[in-house]
Enzyme design. Sequence first.
Site, mmCIF file in Angstrom:
data_model
loop_
_atom_site.group_PDB
_atom_site.id
_atom_site.type_symbol
_atom_site.label_atom_id
_atom_site.label_comp_id
_atom_site.label_asym_id
_atom_site.label_seq_id
_atom_site.Cartn_x
_atom_site.Cartn_y
_atom_site.Cartn_z
ATOM 1 C CB SER A 137 41.903 26.379 31.611
ATOM 2 O OG SER A 137 40.691 26.800 31.038
ATOM 3 C CG ASN A 138 40.844 31.291 29.857
ATOM 4 O OD1 ASN A 138 39.655 31.433 30.113
ATOM 5 N ND2 ASN A 138 41.258 30.847 28.677
ATOM 6 N NE ARG A 139 39.698 35.126 37.346
ATOM 7 C CZ ARG A 139 39.350 36.422 37.294
ATOM 8 N NH1 ARG A 139 40.105 37.294 36.661
ATOM 9 N NH2 ARG A 139 38.247 36.843 37.867
#
Length: 216
Positions: A21-23
Amino acid sequence: MKLLVTAGPTREHLDPVRFLSNRSTGKMGFAVARAAAVRGHQVTLVAGPVSLPTPAGVRRIDIVSACDLLTAVKRRLRFADALVMTAAVADWRPASVSPVKLKKRGMSRVLALEPNPDVLQTIRPCKGTRLFVGFAAETGDPVREAERKLRTKGLDLIVANDVSRPDSGFAVDTNKVTFLSLANDSLERLDLPLLTKDEVAERLVEWLEQKQCEEV
Ligand code: PMT
């Protein structure tokens, strides 16, 4: 106006407990949904896994992966006058997904990936007269890379988002952005000062309102 807004990250599961995923926290996209609803627009918000309350008056559809997001956008697009893609869609997903938790001992050290569909490119043939807005989270030269995406993705507007600053981009309440659009193939550029995400959202909704008026 009827707005379709995407927000947050996508999660690309490897097994039931692990994912790529990412932030992204969804703050930017939820601010766009809220600002549009406050200004009297009808808003559908497609949200990745985030922990934010749904803005008042907004219809929310929760998704997990990039493929889910594509399906949700395809279903809702025909009801929309404008699409705003703030979502940070994962570009890759694991090539295989295990239905049970993988054991550490049995796992390969190399993760095979396959590309996710590009949502904007996939739905581009259905754009018609709808306004399409993208965001580009960039380090280095945000404007140059965003201009490339504006052109290759066939967008009406791209919001170049400088994520190299601690007060801009992922997970903060402020954002430093530049609006880029094309008028007869020449680039129009609006550099905004550091603003709150709510203020950026208001400026974006105003841009959409103005653009829609021009096209009537
Ligand atoms: O959620 P926050 O914590 O508030 O953070 C906000 C943000 C930084 C995530 C947001 O402001 C932002 O910049 N979103 C875009 C993230 C990004 O890097 O997008 P991109 O450059 O990978 O993609 C460009 C555009 O194509 C985006 O509109 C994206 O939604 C879209 N895209 C990307 C990949 C893909 N497979 N399909 C797409 O349609």
